[in-house]
Design a protein around this motif. Structure first.
Motif, PDB file in Angstrom:
ATOM      1  N   UNK A  65       0.860  -1.179   0.000  1.00  0.00           N
ATOM      2  CA  UNK A  65       0.000   0.000   0.000  1.00  0.00           C
ATOM      3  C   UNK A  65       0.899   1.232   0.000  1.00  0.00           C
ATOM      4  N   UNK A  66       0.713   2.112  -0.977  1.00  0.00           N
ATOM      5  CA  UNK A  66       1.519   3.325  -1.073  1.00  0.00           C
ATOM      6  C   UNK A  66       0.602   4.533  -1.068  1.00  0.00           C
ATOM      7  N   UNK A  67       0.870   5.460  -0.162  1.00  0.00           N
ATOM      8  CA  UNK A  67       0.059   6.671  -0.055  1.00  0.00           C
ATOM      9  C   UNK A  67       0.584   7.751  -0.995  1.00  0.00           C
ATOM     10  N   UNK A  68      -0.325   8.660  -1.369  1.00  0.00           N
ATOM     11  CA  UNK A  68       0.042   9.751  -2.261  1.00  0.00           C
ATOM     12  C   UNK A  68       1.035  10.697  -1.622  1.00  0.00           C
ATOM     13  N   UNK A  69       1.639  11.523  -2.451  1.00  0.00           N
ATOM     14  CA  UNK A  69       2.709  12.415  -1.993  1.00  0.00           C
ATOM     15  C   UNK A  69       2.206  13.722  -1.405  1.00  0.00           C
ATOM     16  N   UNK A  70       0.896  13.917  -1.379  1.00  0.00           N
ATOM     17  CA  UNK A  70       0.351  15.159  -0.840  1.00  0.00           C
ATOM     18  C   UNK A  70      -0.752  14.844   0.163  1.00  0.00           C
ATOM     19  N   UNK A  71      -0.900  15.731   1.154  1.00  0.00           N
ATOM     20  CA  UNK A  71      -1.949  15.589   2.154  1.00  0.00           C
ATOM     21  C   UNK A  71      -1.522  14.699   3.305  1.00  0.00           C
ATOM     22  N   UNK A  72      -2.273  14.770   4.383  1.00  0.00           N
ATOM     23  CA  UNK A  72      -1.986  13.954   5.546  1.00  0.00           C
ATOM     24  C   UNK A  72      -0.811  14.476   6.344  1.00  0.00           C
ATOM     25  N   UNK A  92       2.961  12.236   4.161  1.00  0.00           N
ATOM     26  CA  UNK A  92       2.582  11.653   2.872  1.00  0.00           C
ATOM     27  C   UNK A  92       3.703  10.849   2.234  1.00  0.00           C
ATOM     28  N   UNK A  93       3.317   9.945   1.319  1.00  0.00           N
ATOM     29  CA  UNK A  93       4.280   9.216   0.505  1.00  0.00           C
ATOM     30  C   UNK A  93       4.796   7.930   1.105  1.00  0.00           C
ATOM     31  N   UNK A  94       4.307   7.532   2.276  1.00  0.00           N
ATOM     32  CA  UNK A  94       4.816   6.329   2.916  1.00  0.00           C
ATOM     33  C   UNK A  94       4.197   5.071   2.306  1.00  0.00           C
ATOM     34  N   UNK A  95       4.862   3.936   2.548  1.00  0.00           N
ATOM     35  CA  UNK A  95       4.400   2.662   2.003  1.00  0.00           C
ATOM     36  C   UNK A  95       4.397   1.593   3.093  1.00  0.00           C
ATOM     37  N   UNK A  96       3.526   0.598   2.914  1.00  0.00           N
ATOM     38  CA  UNK A  96       3.365  -0.494   3.870  1.00  0.00           C
ATOM     39  C   UNK A  96       3.236  -1.797   3.096  1.00  0.00           C
ATOM     40  N   UNK A  97       3.922  -2.825   3.563  1.00  0.00           N
ATOM     41  CA  UNK A  97       3.796  -4.163   2.999  1.00  0.00           C
ATOM     42  C   UNK A  97       3.109  -5.036   4.039  1.00  0.00           C
ATOM     43  N   UNK A  98       1.898  -5.486   3.736  1.00  0.00           N
ATOM     44  CA  UNK A  98       1.113  -6.307   4.651  1.00  0.00           C
ATOM     45  C   UNK A  98       1.203  -7.765   4.214  1.00  0.00           C
TER      46      UNK A  98
END
Length: 243
Positions: free
Chosen positions: A166-173, A176-182
């Motif tokens: 899961x990769x989040x967008x580079x703007x907002x929050x 931003x821009x972080x990734x997670x491997x589940x």
């Protein structure tokens, strides 16, 4: 009112995780329309994996939740115990932050939070993501891209599992821009995950998801540990009051 300090935990990477929670955007966790909306950034196959993980962890019960209480704890070798407690009423999005120093209640729907509430909400966003990331990822579907791998080696157990990146967008929050491997099995219950700050290749943190309990229809992993066990992030006092 005294400010609830955002304590930096010495010696480990502490991250804020739910990327769509911004100062100017209303939270959508309590709306069934948003929790079932199709993502504009993920394929149908990837979206179905997100949905399966969310539903396996209690998404169907979320609409009945009136109040959620929990304490977020961290124990790390060589550092003092750290904890903070929360009471969340998702239907109104009212949050109460509890600490040894003070108590603060604020409205997460407020588009003009003061600096104290905004910083406190950053802590809450982090802690609730750890508590129920599978549901948060479902709520965040329109802000993420996903990639599903049918078979991958889990980093701690070395078992072969499915993987969802899961990769989040580079703007907002907040970050931003972080990734997670589940990593999860055929039951779609997360067993391990990797956090990668800024979508970097190397892991920033890797932990288990274990000691699952069911509260009000929600499946909660109360314990997260790293490979050598000298870092433990866990939850106590989890209570779910439902209709």
């Amino acid at each position: 009112m005294k400010y609830l300090t955002n304590i930096a935990l010495l010696g480990f990477v502490f991250f804020t995780s739910c990327k769509t929670d911004t100062k100017t955007q209303k939270s959508t966790e309590n709306t069934s329309e948003n929790s079932s909306a199709e993502s504009t950034m993920a394929s149908d196959k990837e979206t179905s994996i997100v949905e399966k993980i969310a539903h396996a962890n209690g998404m169907d019960a979320w609409a009945t939740v009136e109040e959620l209480k929990f304490t977020f704890n961290v124990d790390r070798e060589g550092n003092p115990h750290f904890e903070r407690s929360w009471i969340w009423k998702p239907k109104t999005n009212e949050v109460t932050a509890l600490s040894a120093e003070d108590t603060l209640t604020y409205d997460r729907n407020d588009t003009d939070m003061d600096s104290t509430a905004y910083k406190t909400n950053g802590n809450f966003v982090n802690d609730k993501f750890w508590l129920m990331a599978p549901l948060n990822i479902m709520w965040d579907k329109n802000s993420i891209t996903t990639e599903h791998t049918a078979e991958a080696e889990a980093p701690i157990s070395k078992k072969m599992m499915q993987k969802l990146t899961v990769t989040y967008g580079n703007e907002g929050g907040y970050t931003p821009g972080d990734a997670y491997d589940l990593y999860f099995g055929d039951d779609f219950i997360v067993q391990e995950w990797v956090y990668r700050k800024g979508n970097q290749a190397e892991p920033s943190m890797t932990t288990t998801w274990e000691d699952y309990v069911e509260k009000g229809g929600l499946k909660i992993a109360e314990m997260h540990k790293n490979d050598d066990g000298n870092f433990k992030l866990y939850f106590t006092g989890v209570e779910v009051n439902a209709e």
